[in-house]
Scaffold this motif. Sequence first.
Motif, mmCIF file in Angstrom:
data_model
loop_
_atom_site.group_PDB
_atom_site.id
_atom_site.type_symbol
_atom_site.label_atom_id
_atom_site.label_comp_id
_atom_site.label_asym_id
_atom_site.label_seq_id
_atom_site.Cartn_x
_atom_site.Cartn_y
_atom_site.Cartn_z
ATOM 1 N N PRO A 90 -10.979 51.885 -4.372
ATOM 2 C CA PRO A 90 -11.498 52.877 -5.157
ATOM 3 C C PRO A 90 -12.908 53.180 -5.000
ATOM 4 C CG PRO A 90 -10.374 51.148 -6.492
ATOM 5 C CD PRO A 90 -10.583 50.727 -5.027
ATOM 6 N N ASP A 91 -13.841 52.230 -4.495
ATOM 7 C CA ASP A 91 -15.323 52.686 -4.381
ATOM 8 C C ASP A 91 -15.656 52.632 -2.759
ATOM 9 O OD1 ASP A 91 -15.297 50.028 -3.962
ATOM 10 O OD2 ASP A 91 -16.809 49.549 -5.134
ATOM 11 N N ALA A 92 -14.602 53.038 -1.871
ATOM 12 C CA ALA A 92 -14.624 52.961 -0.428
ATOM 13 C C ALA A 92 -15.941 53.946 -0.004
ATOM 14 C CB ALA A 92 -13.455 53.542 0.053
ATOM 15 N N ASP A 93 -15.793 55.081 -0.616
ATOM 16 C CA ASP A 93 -16.941 56.089 -0.220
ATOM 17 C C ASP A 93 -18.362 55.579 -0.465
ATOM 18 O OD1 ASP A 93 -15.044 57.851 0.855
ATOM 19 O OD2 ASP A 93 -15.081 59.131 -1.086
ATOM 20 N N ASP A 94 -18.667 54.930 -1.597
ATOM 21 C CA ASP A 94 -19.822 54.099 -1.778
ATOM 22 C C ASP A 94 -20.279 53.028 -0.891
ATOM 23 O OD1 ASP A 94 -20.002 55.727 -4.026
ATOM 24 O OD2 ASP A 94 -19.091 54.181 -5.304
ATOM 25 N N TRP A 95 -19.302 52.674 -0.392
ATOM 26 C CA TRP A 95 -19.689 51.354 0.625
ATOM 27 C C TRP A 95 -19.575 51.679 2.083
ATOM 28 C CZ3 TRP A 95 -21.400 46.625 -0.508
ATOM 29 C CH2 TRP A 95 -21.204 46.141 -1.645
ATOM 30 N N LYS A 96 -18.988 52.886 2.279
ATOM 31 C CA LYS A 96 -18.784 53.233 3.926
ATOM 32 C C LYS A 96 -19.980 53.241 4.915
ATOM 33 C CE LYS A 96 -18.068 57.685 5.601
ATOM 34 N NZ LYS A 96 -17.446 58.851 5.602
ATOM 35 N N ASP A 97 -21.018 53.714 4.192
ATOM 36 C CA ASP A 97 -22.376 53.647 5.234
ATOM 37 C C ASP A 97 -23.352 52.397 4.849
ATOM 38 O OD1 ASP A 97 -21.821 55.922 6.518
ATOM 39 O OD2 ASP A 97 -22.435 57.216 4.796
ATOM 40 N N VAL A 98 -22.821 51.471 3.988
ATOM 41 C CA VAL A 98 -23.740 50.295 3.623
ATOM 42 C C VAL A 98 -23.557 49.186 4.801
ATOM 43 C CG1 VAL A 98 -23.918 48.075 2.196
ATOM 44 C CG2 VAL A 98 -23.292 50.497 1.335
ATOM 45 N N ARG A 99 -24.801 48.561 5.448
ATOM 46 C CA ARG A 99 -24.830 47.884 6.345
ATOM 47 C C ARG A 99 -24.887 46.226 5.845
ATOM 48 N NH1 ARG A 99 -22.457 50.969 8.597
ATOM 49 N NH2 ARG A 99 -23.351 53.019 9.650
ATOM 50 N N ASP A 100 -24.506 45.388 6.640
ATOM 51 C CA ASP A 100 -24.518 43.807 6.382
ATOM 52 C C ASP A 100 -23.696 43.578 5.273
ATOM 53 O OD1 ASP A 100 -26.831 43.379 8.320
ATOM 54 O OD2 ASP A 100 -28.100 43.970 6.880
ATOM 55 N N LYS A 101 -22.594 43.876 5.356
ATOM 56 C CA LYS A 101 -21.411 43.686 4.375
ATOM 57 C C LYS A 101 -20.606 42.351 4.499
ATOM 58 C CE LYS A 101 -19.566 47.580 4.748
ATOM 59 N NZ LYS A 101 -18.459 48.834 4.678
ATOM 60 N N LEU A 102 -20.968 41.592 5.475
ATOM 61 C CA LEU A 102 -19.941 40.187 5.633
ATOM 62 C C LEU A 102 -19.909 39.550 4.601
ATOM 63 C CD1 LEU A 102 -18.115 39.017 7.876
ATOM 64 C CD2 LEU A 102 -20.223 37.736 8.634
ATOM 65 N N ARG A 103 -21.003 39.635 3.833
ATOM 66 C CA ARG A 103 -20.947 38.404 2.730
ATOM 67 C C ARG A 103 -19.870 39.067 1.354
ATOM 68 N NH1 ARG A 103 -25.711 41.162 2.268
ATOM 69 N NH2 ARG A 103 -26.062 42.472 0.210
ATOM 70 N N HIS A 104 -19.437 40.262 1.959
ATOM 71 C CA HIS A 104 -18.587 40.643 0.722
ATOM 72 C C HIS A 104 -17.029 40.660 1.128
ATOM 73 C CE1 HIS A 104 -21.957 42.419 -1.436
ATOM 74 N NE2 HIS A 104 -22.546 42.834 -0.536
ATOM 75 N N LEU A 105 -16.945 40.241 2.163
ATOM 76 C CA LEU A 105 -15.382 40.083 2.920
ATOM 77 C C LEU A 105 -14.797 39.123 1.884
ATOM 78 C CD1 LEU A 105 -13.273 40.724 4.937
ATOM 79 C CD2 LEU A 105 -14.340 38.896 6.459
#
Length: 112
Positions: A90-105
């Motif tokens: 649902p919030d994919a477009d908000d996260w698309k350009d965020v960096r350093d997301k490994l902690r959210h996996l």
Amino acid sequence: MAYVVTENCIRCRYTDCVEVCPADCFRQGPNFLVIDPNECIDCAVCVPECPADAIVSAEDIADDQRSFVELNASLAKQWPTIIGRQAPLPDADDWKDVRDKLRHLVTESVAD
């Protein structure tokens, strides 16, 4: 050498890539996709389809994303095959350009 889904996919999980894959090599987790390196035929048709630019050749992967080669291989053994296009998170477009997301996996499904 197989293609690899990298950090850009985390919390997005667009499936445009899945729709064009002739080898059914994508596996789906709670908030990320991976490519099974044993099934990938290195055709690269998925690469331009990814809205998050998350798919790269394992040969050309950036040093800071190298851990995703093993992560794809490992998670591909655990997650189910996805063969059709689904809605992104649902919030994919908000996260698309965020960096350093490994902690959210999220690697395991959360029990209800």
